[in-house]
Design a protein around this motif. Structure first.
Motif, mmCIF file in Angstrom:
data_model
loop_
_atom_site.group_PDB
_atom_site.id
_atom_site.type_symbol
_atom_site.label_atom_id
_atom_site.label_comp_id
_atom_site.label_asym_id
_atom_site.label_seq_id
_atom_site.Cartn_x
_atom_site.Cartn_y
_atom_site.Cartn_z
ATOM 1 N N VAL A 292 -4.634 -15.917 -6.221
ATOM 2 C CA VAL A 292 -4.765 -15.282 -4.907
ATOM 3 C C VAL A 292 -4.271 -13.844 -5.062
ATOM 4 O O VAL A 292 -3.072 -13.617 -5.274
ATOM 5 N N PRO A 293 -5.168 -12.855 -4.980
ATOM 6 C CA PRO A 293 -4.752 -11.476 -5.256
ATOM 7 C C PRO A 293 -4.174 -10.766 -4.036
ATOM 8 O O PRO A 293 -4.676 -10.895 -2.921
ATOM 9 N N LEU A 294 -3.114 -10.021 -4.273
ATOM 10 C CA LEU A 294 -2.556 -9.120 -3.270
ATOM 11 C C LEU A 294 -2.539 -7.713 -3.849
ATOM 12 O O LEU A 294 -1.959 -7.484 -4.927
ATOM 13 N N TYR A 295 -3.182 -6.783 -3.186
ATOM 14 C CA TYR A 295 -3.112 -5.359 -3.522
ATOM 15 C C TYR A 295 -3.551 -5.104 -4.965
ATOM 16 O O TYR A 295 -2.859 -4.431 -5.731
ATOM 17 N N PHE A 296 -4.720 -5.632 -5.321
ATOM 18 C CA PHE A 296 -5.263 -5.419 -6.663
ATOM 19 C C PHE A 296 -6.006 -4.084 -6.776
ATOM 20 O O PHE A 296 -6.363 -3.674 -7.883
ATOM 21 N N ASP B 233 5.923 -9.457 0.994
ATOM 22 C CA ASP B 233 4.528 -9.858 1.151
ATOM 23 C C ASP B 233 4.186 -11.010 0.215
ATOM 24 O O ASP B 233 3.475 -11.941 0.592
ATOM 25 N N LEU B 234 4.675 -10.934 -1.019
ATOM 26 C CA LEU B 234 4.428 -12.010 -1.973
ATOM 27 C C LEU B 234 5.083 -13.305 -1.511
ATOM 28 O O LEU B 234 4.469 -14.383 -1.578
ATOM 29 N N GLN B 235 6.311 -13.217 -1.042
ATOM 30 C CA GLN B 235 7.020 -14.408 -0.588
ATOM 31 C C GLN B 235 6.287 -15.078 0.571
ATOM 32 O O GLN B 235 6.120 -16.304 0.584
ATOM 33 N N ALA B 236 5.830 -14.280 1.521
ATOM 34 C CA ALA B 236 5.109 -14.836 2.657
ATOM 35 C C ALA B 236 3.783 -15.447 2.222
ATOM 36 O O ALA B 236 3.392 -16.528 2.698
ATOM 37 N N ALA B 237 3.087 -14.780 1.307
ATOM 38 C CA ALA B 237 1.782 -15.278 0.859
ATOM 39 C C ALA B 237 1.917 -16.560 0.052
ATOM 40 O O ALA B 237 1.053 -17.445 0.129
ATOM 41 N N ALA B 238 2.985 -16.694 -0.726
ATOM 42 C CA ALA B 238 3.188 -17.915 -1.504
ATOM 43 C C ALA B 238 3.306 -19.128 -0.586
ATOM 44 O O ALA B 238 2.747 -20.197 -0.865
ATOM 45 N N VAL B 239 4.008 -18.959 0.530
ATOM 46 C CA VAL B 239 4.151 -20.049 1.490
ATOM 47 C C VAL B 239 2.849 -20.262 2.258
ATOM 48 O O VAL B 239 2.383 -21.395 2.437
ATOM 49 N N GLU B 240 2.232 -19.167 2.700
ATOM 50 C CA GLU B 240 1.004 -19.255 3.500
ATOM 51 C C GLU B 240 -0.113 -19.980 2.745
ATOM 52 O O GLU B 240 -0.860 -20.779 3.322
ATOM 53 N N HIS B 241 -0.237 -19.697 1.459
ATOM 54 C CA HIS B 241 -1.330 -20.270 0.659
ATOM 55 C C HIS B 241 -0.930 -21.564 -0.037
ATOM 56 O O HIS B 241 -1.708 -22.075 -0.844
ATOM 57 N N ASP C 87 1.793 -22.623 -5.919
ATOM 58 C CA ASP C 87 2.793 -23.181 -6.824
ATOM 59 C C ASP C 87 3.836 -22.150 -7.214
ATOM 60 O O ASP C 87 4.979 -22.494 -7.537
ATOM 61 N N LEU C 88 3.446 -20.879 -7.199
ATOM 62 C CA LEU C 88 4.373 -19.788 -7.538
ATOM 63 C C LEU C 88 3.730 -18.469 -7.173
ATOM 64 O O LEU C 88 2.533 -18.389 -6.872
ATOM 65 N N GLY C 89 4.538 -17.413 -7.227
ATOM 66 C CA GLY C 89 4.044 -16.060 -7.030
ATOM 67 C C GLY C 89 4.549 -15.154 -8.128
ATOM 68 O O GLY C 89 5.651 -15.346 -8.657
#
Length: 492
Positions: free
Chosen positions: A216-220, A241-249, A252-254
């Protein structure tokens, strides 16, 4: 002779400054000419035609600076191989695999107005203050003051070469991810070079077979203006942002990479950060096991800020460990001296013998994916085994008188302790340890090389003791007259 002072631009480890007032094309050209004469030509001797590999990150100023730097090299009779956009570890791979010196134009996590140069000798060996950078600084200053030398009779040539696919294939050959269980991983590239390298290594962007990874890409999007957040994951705000996205999606890890993608930070399935010390232990144990299977006695390097869990776990696994000062030049020197299989720092730099003794965040990330994907438990449970103690993180205090503040700590913790259970050393700043007695704690207090700051790290066997030692030392450091701030150390 009229020497221009470049000490504010060329520091102990690399070149780093604002563009164009500190780092302009003229300055880059002079540094290229000096690099040729201090490192490249003496290293080549008469055996081969000298060559340098040059790459740059996504900053807008990169191509113009590369062009100027290359002209300083070619005028000295040195060939230049331009590999274009790359991560810093991609440049190290190019230097190591081609066997030539290298130059990476990047300012890592610094804001957009900055750029810089990381220089290396053939085989990705570092160029630092004591290994050529001081001489480069002086000679480049001479060239800026008195003019560049006349061009060589046989100037060098500039060629372009694509290295991303080779880099990706090389890393895939070091860690096999094809057989792991399927994992969902959120990756925050921070608009930096991770957005270029992750699709190639963890995806199919370089023509490699697909892996059992749902990325799941963020800010690529490559953008040297960093429109979303600074590309410095050491600062907690930049992980949100990474922490929130890891939970939202329901990942398994970020993974979070810094601007030049040579550092990698990890969060678990809950979005909680996994400390770089825990990653050092996890990856170190994997590399140690591989060495032992080959019948070799492994050595692992760690700096003195990493958790005591690192040497404890590695010794129990049969490895020797070497404790070093903070800083990549010290780690790399010790890696080479001891032929160490792996090295780790609290700043999330990870070094591998199989990667030319250089640091690579991507290879560390692949080891984490392999460790997680080869067993059924979540990363939070896996990481718990590698972070049994409680750490303060690095706390910076701006003080009016650094020696006086340090002296107060020495008086309280060393002089008044006498010959008790406390031990001290000054490998890098002041380390005071009560680890061999109860309660277990240690702290390190280091002065900044460039600012009136003291950096404190504390670790203890439980949180109450850590907080007590932390607060006590800070009260001594800051006294009543000092201004203080709790900010993490920035390391490129």
């Amino acid at each position: 002779m009229t020497r221009i002072d470049l000490s504010s631009l060329i520091k102990a480890y690399d070149v780093r400054g604002t563009v164009p007032d500190q780092l302009s094309p003229d300055v880059a050209r002079a540094i290229g000419a000096a690099f040729a004469r201090v490192v490249v030509l003496p290293e080549a001797g008469d055996a081969t035609r000298p060559s340098v590999v040059v790459g740059h990150d996504m900053r807008e100023s990169g191509p113009e600076l590369v062009e100027a730097f290359a002209s300083g090299l070619t005028d000295a009779g040195v060939d230049v191989v331009r590999i274009g956009l790359c991560s810093t570890d991609g440049l190290y791979f190019a230097s190591g695999s081609l066997g030539v010196p290298g130059a990476m134009f990047t300012a890592s996590h610094n804001p957009a107005v900055y750029n810089g140069i990381k220089l290396c000798r053939a085989g990705a060996r570092p160029v630092g203050q004591d290994t050529g950078l001081a001489e480069i600084r002086e000679l480049a200053g001479d060239f800026l003051g008195d003019g560049l030398p006349e061009p060589a009779d046989a100037p060098g040539a500039v060629t372009d070469r694509e290295m991303l696919a080779d880099y990706a294939a090389f890393l895939r050959g070091l860690v096999d991810l094809s057989g792991i269980r399927p994992l969902k991983v959120v990756v925050d590239a921070g608009n930096g070079m991770g957005g270029y390298t992750v699709p190639a290594v963890l995806g199919t962007g370089a023509g490699l077979p697909p892996l059992p990874l749902d990325v799941v890409p963020l800010y690529f999007e490559l953008d040297g203006s960093f429109p979303n957040h600074e590309a410095n994951p050491l600062e907690p705000a930049n992980l949100r942002d990474l922490q929130a996205a890891a939970v939202e999606h329901d990942a398994d890890l970020g993974l979070a990479f810094d601007g030049d993608a040579d550092r990698c930070f990890v969060v678990d399935e809950h979005g909680d950060p996994v400390s770089p010390s825990a990653i050092t232990a996890l990856v170190g144990l994997r590399e140690v096991a591989k060495e032992l299977e080959q019948g070799r006695t492994p050595t692992v390097i760690h700096n003195l800020i990493t958790s005591r869990a690192v040497p404890d776990l590695l010794h129990a696994a049969g490895a020797a460990t070497v404790r070093t000062r903070v800083g990549h030049s010290f780690i790399k020197a010790q890696m080479a001296e001891h032929q160490a299989v792996f090295g780790g720092e609290h700043s999330a730099h990870y070094y591998f013998r199989d990667f030319f003794f250089a640091d690579t965040g991507m290879l560390a990330a692949m080891h984490v994916l392999a460790a997680l994907g080869s067993q059924p438990h979540p990363l939070s449970a896996l990481a718990d085994a590698y972070q049994p103690y409680v750490a303060s993180g690095e706390i910076n205090s701006r003080v009016a008188d650094v020696p006086a503040a340090r002296a107060r700590v020495v008086e309280a913790y060393v002089t008044q302790q006498g010959a008790g259970p406390v031990t001290t050393d000054e490998l890098d700043g002041l380390t005071v340890s009560h680890w061999d007695a109860t309660p277990q704690w240690w702290f390190n207090l280091r002065a900044s090389n460039t600012e009136p700051l003291l950096r404190l790290n504390v670790e203890a066997a439980d949180e109450d003791i850590m907080e007590k030692v932390r607060d006590d030392v800070l009260s001594l450091v800051r006294d009543t007259e000092t201004d203080a701030s709790d900010t993490p150390e920035e390391q490129a």
